[in-house]
Design a protein around this motif. Structure first.
Motif, mmCIF file in Angstrom:
data_model
loop_
_atom_site.group_PDB
_atom_site.id
_atom_site.type_symbol
_atom_site.label_atom_id
_atom_site.label_comp_id
_atom_site.label_asym_id
_atom_site.label_seq_id
_atom_site.Cartn_x
_atom_site.Cartn_y
_atom_site.Cartn_z
ATOM 1 N N UNK A 1 25.690 0.782 23.629
ATOM 2 C CA UNK A 1 26.392 0.302 22.443
ATOM 3 C C UNK A 1 25.444 -0.559 21.611
ATOM 4 N N UNK A 2 25.757 -0.663 20.340
ATOM 5 C CA UNK A 2 24.897 -1.396 19.421
ATOM 6 C C UNK A 2 25.752 -2.153 18.408
ATOM 7 N N UNK A 3 25.082 -2.947 17.599
ATOM 8 C CA UNK A 3 25.769 -3.682 16.529
ATOM 9 C C UNK A 3 26.467 -2.693 15.595
ATOM 10 N N UNK A 4 25.790 -1.593 15.280
ATOM 11 C CA UNK A 4 26.391 -0.590 14.390
ATOM 12 C C UNK A 4 27.658 0.013 14.984
ATOM 13 N N UNK A 5 27.657 0.201 16.299
ATOM 14 C CA UNK A 5 28.851 0.705 16.969
ATOM 15 C C UNK A 5 30.003 -0.289 16.810
ATOM 16 N N UNK A 6 29.705 -1.572 16.974
ATOM 17 C CA UNK A 6 30.737 -2.608 16.815
ATOM 18 C C UNK A 6 31.277 -2.575 15.386
ATOM 19 N N UNK A 7 30.380 -2.483 14.401
ATOM 20 C CA UNK A 7 30.802 -2.423 12.993
ATOM 21 C C UNK A 7 31.759 -1.257 12.788
ATOM 22 N N UNK A 8 31.355 -0.074 13.226
ATOM 23 C CA UNK A 8 32.163 1.122 13.015
ATOM 24 C C UNK A 8 33.514 1.019 13.720
ATOM 25 N N UNK A 9 33.510 0.533 14.935
ATOM 26 C CA UNK A 9 34.752 0.439 15.708
ATOM 27 C C UNK A 9 35.716 -0.575 15.094
ATOM 28 N N UNK A 10 35.202 -1.728 14.678
ATOM 29 C CA UNK A 10 36.048 -2.744 14.041
ATOM 30 C C UNK A 10 36.662 -2.183 12.758
ATOM 31 N N UNK A 11 35.848 -1.507 11.956
ATOM 32 C CA UNK A 11 36.350 -0.913 10.714
ATOM 33 C C UNK A 11 37.447 0.118 11.005
ATOM 34 N N UNK A 12 37.248 0.948 12.020
ATOM 35 C CA UNK A 12 38.250 1.967 12.362
ATOM 36 C C UNK A 12 39.560 1.333 12.825
ATOM 37 N N UNK A 13 39.466 0.304 13.636
ATOM 38 C CA UNK A 13 40.679 -0.372 14.133
ATOM 39 C C UNK A 13 41.404 -1.056 12.978
ATOM 40 N N UNK A 14 40.675 -1.733 12.111
ATOM 41 C CA UNK A 14 41.301 -2.368 10.945
ATOM 42 C C UNK A 14 41.957 -1.318 10.045
ATOM 43 N N UNK A 15 41.255 -0.226 9.802
ATOM 44 C CA UNK A 15 41.780 0.823 8.930
ATOM 45 C C UNK A 15 43.071 1.414 9.505
ATOM 46 N N UNK A 16 43.080 1.634 10.807
ATOM 47 C CA UNK A 16 44.286 2.170 11.457
ATOM 48 C C UNK A 16 45.455 1.195 11.310
ATOM 49 N N UNK A 17 45.188 -0.072 11.588
ATOM 50 C CA UNK A 17 46.231 -1.098 11.517
ATOM 51 C C UNK A 17 46.770 -1.255 10.096
ATOM 52 N N UNK A 18 45.880 -1.129 9.114
ATOM 53 C CA UNK A 18 46.255 -1.367 7.716
ATOM 54 C C UNK A 18 46.561 -0.077 6.956
ATOM 55 N N UNK A 19 46.508 1.050 7.652
ATOM 56 C CA UNK A 19 46.759 2.365 7.045
ATOM 57 C C UNK A 19 45.903 2.576 5.798
ATOM 58 N N UNK A 20 44.602 2.401 5.983
ATOM 59 C CA UNK A 20 43.685 2.601 4.855
ATOM 60 C C UNK A 20 42.440 3.335 5.314
#
Length: 82
Positions: A1-20
């Motif tokens: 895992x890397x910093x970029x993986x964390x960035x992508x995963x956080x963005x995906x989780x936020x997007x799912x939660x916020x429906x965006x």
């Protein structure tokens, strides 16, 4: 895992939660002002992040996070990613 993986995963989780679209979320996005996340939403996001990254996010860290980068940096520091 890397910093970029964390960035992508956080963005995906936020997007799912916020429906965006995750493409509309960047590191500088402010959680409340730009993304409109409320306290309930932030708790839901925290649960998903804790499960995904197998770590505990203290309430204080959650409330101190103002941007997506704050969340990513916290997780990356806890997991030792650069």
């Amino acid at each position: 895992m890397s910093y970029d993986y964390v960035v992508q995963t956080v963005k995906e989780i936020l997007a799912k939660q916020l429906s965006m679209d995750p493409g509309k979320i960047n590191l500088e996005s402010r959680l409340v002002e730009d993304l409109g996340i409320d306290s309930f939403g932030s708790v839901e996001v925290a649960f998903e992040l804790e499960e995904k990254f197998t770590l505990k996010i203290p309430d204080a860290a959650l409330y101190e996070a103002k941007t997506v980068k704050d969340i990513v940096d916290y997780i990356a520091a806890q997991k030792g990613y650069k």
